[in-house]
Design a protein around this motif. Sequence first.
Motif, PDB file in Angstrom:
ATOM      1  N   LYS A 148       0.830  -1.208   0.000  1.00  0.00           N
ATOM      2  CA  LYS A 148       0.000   0.000   0.000  1.00  0.00           C
ATOM      3  C   LYS A 148       0.864   1.258   0.000  1.00  0.00           C
ATOM      4  CE  LYS A 148      -3.912  -2.152   2.405  1.00  0.00           C
ATOM      5  NZ  LYS A 148      -4.704  -2.186   3.677  1.00  0.00           N
ATOM      6  N   ALA A 149       1.927   1.245   0.812  1.00  0.00           N
ATOM      7  CA  ALA A 149       2.798   2.416   0.893  1.00  0.00           C
ATOM      8  C   ALA A 149       3.508   2.662  -0.429  1.00  0.00           C
ATOM      9  CB  ALA A 149       3.811   2.216   2.020  1.00  0.00           C
ATOM     10  N   ALA A 150       3.966   1.604  -1.080  1.00  0.00           N
ATOM     11  CA  ALA A 150       4.660   1.757  -2.361  1.00  0.00           C
ATOM     12  C   ALA A 150       3.729   2.272  -3.434  1.00  0.00           C
ATOM     13  CB  ALA A 150       5.270   0.424  -2.774  1.00  0.00           C
ATOM     14  N   ILE A 151       2.502   1.770  -3.478  1.00  0.00           N
ATOM     15  CA  ILE A 151       1.534   2.233  -4.476  1.00  0.00           C
ATOM     16  C   ILE A 151       1.241   3.718  -4.276  1.00  0.00           C
ATOM     17  CG2 ILE A 151      -0.896   2.082  -5.177  1.00  0.00           C
ATOM     18  CD1 ILE A 151      -0.689  -0.952  -4.784  1.00  0.00           C
ATOM     19  N   ALA A 152       1.018   4.122  -3.007  1.00  0.00           N
ATOM     20  CA  ALA A 152       0.744   5.531  -2.724  1.00  0.00           C
ATOM     21  C   ALA A 152       1.932   6.404  -3.124  1.00  0.00           C
ATOM     22  CB  ALA A 152       0.436   5.705  -1.238  1.00  0.00           C
ATOM     23  N   MET A 153       3.140   5.934  -2.861  1.00  0.00           N
ATOM     24  CA  MET A 153       4.340   6.695  -3.191  1.00  0.00           C
ATOM     25  C   MET A 153       4.482   6.854  -4.704  1.00  0.00           C
ATOM     26  SD  MET A 153       8.272   5.835  -2.026  1.00  0.00           S
ATOM     27  CE  MET A 153       7.890   5.969  -0.275  1.00  0.00           C
ATOM     28  N   LEU A 154       4.226   5.777  -5.435  1.00  0.00           N
ATOM     29  CA  LEU A 154       4.407   5.796  -6.888  1.00  0.00           C
ATOM     30  C   LEU A 154       3.288   6.549  -7.612  1.00  0.00           C
ATOM     31  CD1 LEU A 154       5.644   2.133  -7.305  1.00  0.00           C
ATOM     32  CD2 LEU A 154       7.002   4.210  -7.634  1.00  0.00           C
ATOM     33  N   ARG A 155       2.151   6.697  -6.959  1.00  0.00           N
ATOM     34  CA  ARG A 155       1.043   7.459  -7.552  1.00  0.00           C
ATOM     35  C   ARG A 155       1.046   8.918  -7.110  1.00  0.00           C
ATOM     36  NH1 ARG A 155      -3.974   3.107  -6.828  1.00  0.00           N
ATOM     37  NH2 ARG A 155      -3.635   1.987  -8.801  1.00  0.00           N
ATOM     38  N   GLY A 156       1.886   9.260  -6.141  1.00  0.00           N
ATOM     39  CA  GLY A 156       1.896  10.608  -5.593  1.00  0.00           C
ATOM     40  C   GLY A 156       2.723  11.569  -6.413  1.00  0.00           C
ATOM     41  N   PRO A 157       2.723  12.849  -6.012  1.00  0.00           N
ATOM     42  CA  PRO A 157       3.523  13.854  -6.723  1.00  0.00           C
ATOM     43  C   PRO A 157       5.008  13.573  -6.542  1.00  0.00           C
ATOM     44  CG  PRO A 157       2.604  14.762  -4.693  1.00  0.00           C
ATOM     45  CD  PRO A 157       1.972  13.422  -4.875  1.00  0.00           C
ATOM     46  N   GLY A 158       5.788  13.832  -7.562  1.00  0.00           N
ATOM     47  CA  GLY A 158       7.222  13.587  -7.493  1.00  0.00           C
ATOM     48  C   GLY A 158       7.547  12.138  -7.275  1.00  0.00           C
ATOM     49  N   ALA A 159       6.808  11.260  -7.955  1.00  0.00           N
ATOM     50  CA  ALA A 159       6.988   9.815  -7.761  1.00  0.00           C
ATOM     51  C   ALA A 159       8.427   9.408  -8.049  1.00  0.00           C
ATOM     52  CB  ALA A 159       6.042   9.050  -8.679  1.00  0.00           C
ATOM     53  N   PRO A 160       8.996   8.551  -7.218  1.00  0.00           N
ATOM     54  CA  PRO A 160      10.384   8.120  -7.426  1.00  0.00           C
ATOM     55  C   PRO A 160      10.526   7.218  -8.645  1.00  0.00           C
ATOM     56  CG  PRO A 160       9.379   6.865  -5.656  1.00  0.00           C
ATOM     57  CD  PRO A 160       8.389   7.930  -6.029  1.00  0.00           C
ATOM     58  N   THR A 161      11.723   7.210  -9.197  1.00  0.00           N
ATOM     59  CA  THR A 161      12.029   6.301 -10.302  1.00  0.00           C
ATOM     60  C   THR A 161      12.687   5.016  -9.805  1.00  0.00           C
ATOM     61  OG1 THR A 161      14.223   7.273 -10.657  1.00  0.00           O
ATOM     62  CG2 THR A 161      12.359   8.251 -11.859  1.00  0.00           C
ATOM     63  N   ALA A 162      12.975   4.974  -8.509  1.00  0.00           N
ATOM     64  CA  ALA A 162      13.582   3.785  -7.915  1.00  0.00           C
ATOM     65  C   ALA A 162      13.143   3.676  -6.461  1.00  0.00           C
ATOM     66  CB  ALA A 162      15.106   3.849  -7.995  1.00  0.00           C
ATOM     67  N   ALA A 165      13.977  -1.672   2.813  1.00  0.00           N
ATOM     68  CA  ALA A 165      15.000  -1.882   3.834  1.00  0.00           C
ATOM     69  C   ALA A 165      14.899  -3.200   4.588  1.00  0.00           C
ATOM     70  CB  ALA A 165      14.976  -0.721   4.835  1.00  0.00           C
ATOM     71  N   ARG A 166      13.983  -4.082   4.233  1.00  0.00           N
ATOM     72  CA  ARG A 166      13.936  -5.436   4.810  1.00  0.00           C
ATOM     73  C   ARG A 166      13.163  -6.326   3.849  1.00  0.00           C
ATOM     74  NH1 ARG A 166       9.909  -5.833   9.927  1.00  0.00           N
ATOM     75  NH2 ARG A 166      10.583  -7.990   9.609  1.00  0.00           N
ATOM     76  N   SER A 167      13.356  -7.641   3.964  1.00  0.00           N
ATOM     77  CA  SER A 167      12.823  -8.544   2.940  1.00  0.00           C
ATOM     78  C   SER A 167      11.302  -8.531   2.877  1.00  0.00           C
ATOM     79  CB  SER A 167      13.337  -9.969   3.175  1.00  0.00           C
ATOM     80  OG  SER A 167      12.966 -10.442   4.457  1.00  0.00           O
ATOM     81  N   THR A 168      10.619  -8.466   4.032  1.00  0.00           N
ATOM     82  CA  THR A 168       9.154  -8.451   3.983  1.00  0.00           C
ATOM     83  C   THR A 168       8.637  -7.194   3.286  1.00  0.00           C
ATOM     84  OG1 THR A 168       9.122  -7.521   6.230  1.00  0.00           O
ATOM     85  CG2 THR A 168       8.820  -9.903   6.017  1.00  0.00           C
ATOM     86  N   VAL A 169       9.355  -6.091   3.422  1.00  0.00           N
ATOM     87  CA  VAL A 169       8.991  -4.860   2.730  1.00  0.00           C
ATOM     88  C   VAL A 169       9.264  -4.993   1.230  1.00  0.00           C
ATOM     89  CG1 VAL A 169       9.526  -2.398   2.517  1.00  0.00           C
ATOM     90  CG2 VAL A 169       9.336  -3.450   4.783  1.00  0.00           C
ATOM     91  N   THR A 170      10.348  -5.690   0.886  1.00  0.00           N
ATOM     92  CA  THR A 170      10.640  -5.937  -0.528  1.00  0.00           C
ATOM     93  C   THR A 170       9.501  -6.706  -1.188  1.00  0.00           C
ATOM     94  OG1 THR A 170      13.010  -6.010  -0.017  1.00  0.00           O
ATOM     95  CG2 THR A 170      12.325  -6.898  -2.142  1.00  0.00           C
ATOM     96  N   PHE A 171       8.941  -7.708  -0.478  1.00  0.00           N
ATOM     97  CA  PHE A 171       7.816  -8.469  -1.038  1.00  0.00           C
ATOM     98  C   PHE A 171       6.680  -7.514  -1.428  1.00  0.00           C
ATOM     99  CE2 PHE A 171       9.017 -12.067   2.103  1.00  0.00           C
ATOM    100  CZ  PHE A 171      10.133 -12.372   1.352  1.00  0.00           C
ATOM    101  N   GLY A 172       6.356  -6.594  -0.512  1.00  0.00           N
ATOM    102  CA  GLY A 172       5.282  -5.645  -0.795  1.00  0.00           C
ATOM    103  C   GLY A 172       5.605  -4.727  -1.950  1.00  0.00           C
ATOM    104  N   ALA A 173       6.869  -4.298  -2.061  1.00  0.00           N
ATOM    105  CA  ALA A 173       7.267  -3.435  -3.167  1.00  0.00           C
ATOM    106  C   ALA A 173       7.143  -4.163  -4.501  1.00  0.00           C
ATOM    107  CB  ALA A 173       8.703  -2.950  -2.952  1.00  0.00           C
TER     108      ALA A 173
END
Length: 337
Positions: free
Chosen positions: A234-248, A252-260
């Motif tokens: 959810k956090a990654a989707i919000a970040m990528l849909r928000g203003p100034g979305a990152p290109t990368a 910082a941990r494997s369970t977070v990588t799964f979500g990304a």
Amino acid sequence: MLHSVINIDGGRRMTPQRPTMNDVARTAGVSLKTVSRVVNGETTVAPDLVARVQAAVESLDYRPHVGATMLRRHDRSTRTIGVLLDDVSHPFSAALHRAVEDQARSRGIHVLTGSLDHDPVRERDLAAAFAERQTDGLILAPSGAELEPHTMPVVFVDRIPAGATGDTVVSTNVSGAAGAVRHLIAHGHRQIGFLGGHRHLSTARDRYRGYQRALGRRAGPAVHDLHDPTEAEKAAIAMLRGPGAPTALFAARSTVTFGAVRALRRLGRQHAVALVGFGDFPLADLLDPPVTVVAQDPARMGRTAAEALFERIDGYDGAPREIRIPTTLIPRGSGEL
């Protein structure tokens, strides 16, 4: 030596009784005291008597009673250690645990294990239970809460404890995270998002420090305290849909990588947004694209922690040590977009 056992269907059968130390003494033709000294590992027994006792032990399939053995030992050693990790079913914890177990087995020491689930209450209760059983020492991945003093030697692993001192075995979290972000910068990325775990853990804070160190004032959007893959997605989707979305993204941990990974696939951007995760995981090389990671070395961490603990048990009383185990960046594709 037979005694009666009642089956669940009401019948009786005769089963062999467990051999005792007296049985070993009679079979070996030695005194009970000699058997006790051999079983407890004392080195003052004549070699021929040791051989006779060991032969009797093998022929009778004798197994010492752990509680009784503890009471007879002059040094009160139980020849057991405790290992408390986040989740022993997780690949990282499992590899670390196995390395500790192998080191302990080579010394004739048994390992008692528990999972903490980031729960300070569970950590306190399990540590107290191991202390009551008089384990000789403890290897602990601290939950981040203030720790109560321990009467036995303790080596902390994976994280730096809060409010306690002792030998600590950790990964190079700051430099590993900084190297991951510099790797993304080298591939042309300037807007790099950070997805992190619980900030009350030293690992999360250190990896964010590494991220900041690499980017300086150019640090991008960051979300902390992500507990599981669902929150991270959810956090990654919000970040990528928000203003100034990152290109990368740096996870910082494997369970977070799964979500990304899930977020990128849901948005159809897995080949457009770069990703580096901290911590390797099974099948990371089989995803599309394969996931670039900062790999830790849990086996080496486990061996090192066990060696440090056994040194403490054997009497080493030097100042607390912080031992850092190097990480390795493994480029696979997702971090090279």
